[in-house]
Design a protein around this motif. Structure first.
Motif, PDB file in Angstrom:
ATOM      1  N   UNK A   1     -24.201 -74.370  67.078  1.00 25.09           N
ATOM      2  CA  UNK A   1     -23.820 -73.216  66.275  1.00 25.09           C
ATOM      3  C   UNK A   1     -25.027 -72.643  65.539  1.00 25.09           C
ATOM      4  N   UNK A   2     -25.841 -73.521  64.986  1.00 25.64           N
ATOM      5  CA  UNK A   2     -27.020 -73.070  64.254  1.00 25.64           C
ATOM      6  C   UNK A   2     -28.016 -72.361  65.154  1.00 25.64           C
ATOM      7  N   UNK A   3     -28.115 -72.825  66.398  1.00 26.78           N
ATOM      8  CA  UNK A   3     -29.032 -72.206  67.353  1.00 26.78           C
ATOM      9  C   UNK A   3     -28.611 -70.774  67.672  1.00 26.78           C
ATOM     10  N   UNK A   4     -27.322 -70.560  67.813  1.00 27.72           N
ATOM     11  CA  UNK A   4     -26.808 -69.220  68.109  1.00 27.72           C
ATOM     12  C   UNK A   4     -27.100 -68.266  66.960  1.00 27.72           C
ATOM     13  N   UNK A   5     -26.912 -68.733  65.739  1.00 25.87           N
ATOM     14  CA  UNK A   5     -27.187 -67.902  64.564  1.00 25.87           C
ATOM     15  C   UNK A   5     -28.672 -67.546  64.515  1.00 25.87           C
ATOM     16  N   UNK A   6     -29.535 -68.511  64.771  1.00 29.71           N
ATOM     17  CA  UNK A   6     -30.973 -68.249  64.770  1.00 29.71           C
ATOM     18  C   UNK A   6     -31.360 -67.239  65.850  1.00 29.71           C
ATOM     19  N   UNK A   7     -30.775 -67.358  67.024  1.00 31.76           N
ATOM     20  CA  UNK A   7     -31.068 -66.422  68.108  1.00 31.76           C
ATOM     21  C   UNK A   7     -30.618 -65.016  67.734  1.00 31.76           C
ATOM     22  N   UNK A   8     -29.464 -64.890  67.096  1.00 32.55           N
ATOM     23  CA  UNK A   8     -28.968 -63.583  66.671  1.00 32.55           C
ATOM     24  C   UNK A   8     -29.891 -62.974  65.614  1.00 32.55           C
ATOM     25  N   UNK A   9     -30.336 -63.780  64.674  1.00 30.12           N
ATOM     26  CA  UNK A   9     -31.238 -63.291  63.627  1.00 30.12           C
ATOM     27  C   UNK A   9     -32.565 -62.851  64.230  1.00 30.12           C
ATOM     28  N   UNK A  10     -33.116 -63.640  65.127  1.00 29.90           N
ATOM     29  CA  UNK A  10     -34.385 -63.298  65.775  1.00 29.90           C
ATOM     30  C   UNK A  10     -34.235 -62.029  66.608  1.00 29.90           C
ATOM     31  N   UNK A  11     -33.124 -61.901  67.326  1.00 26.03           N
ATOM     32  CA  UNK A  11     -32.885 -60.694  68.121  1.00 26.03           C
ATOM     33  C   UNK A  11     -32.774 -59.465  67.229  1.00 26.03           C
ATOM     34  N   UNK A  12     -32.142 -59.605  66.065  1.00 23.87           N
ATOM     35  CA  UNK A  12     -32.027 -58.479  65.135  1.00 23.87           C
ATOM     36  C   UNK A  12     -33.397 -58.079  64.596  1.00 23.87           C
ATOM     37  N   UNK A  13     -34.229 -59.057  64.277  1.00 28.51           N
ATOM     38  CA  UNK A  13     -35.573 -58.768  63.764  1.00 28.51           C
ATOM     39  C   UNK A  13     -36.410 -58.056  64.817  1.00 28.51           C
ATOM     40  N   UNK A  14     -36.419 -58.574  66.032  1.00 22.31           N
ATOM     41  CA  UNK A  14     -37.194 -57.952  67.099  1.00 22.31           C
ATOM     42  C   UNK A  14     -36.629 -56.574  67.469  1.00 22.31           C
TER      43      UNK A  14
END
Length: 54
Positions: A1-14
């Motif tokens: 679950x934490x990995x998915x949240x991190x991927x979403x945050x990174x995708x939003x930043x990029x």
């Protein structure tokens, strides 16, 4: 679950960074500077010179 949240945050930043770069390139092609939205001293001086010329 934490990995998915991190991927979403990174995708939003990029995604946001890419959008900002796209806007800067689009404006530079129109001949505008990156700070055209701001009321800076240089912009005021340029506006004053344009008004004085006419």
């Amino acid at each position: 679950m934490g990995l998915i949240v991190n991927i979403i945050i990174i995708a939003a930043i990029f995604g946001f960074a890419g959008y900002q770069i796209y806007r800067a390139i689009k404006r530079s092609r129109q001949g505008k500077c990156a700070a055209c939205d701001y009321d800076c001293e240089v912009k005021r001086m340029a506006d004053k010179a344009k008004k004085k010329a006419f």
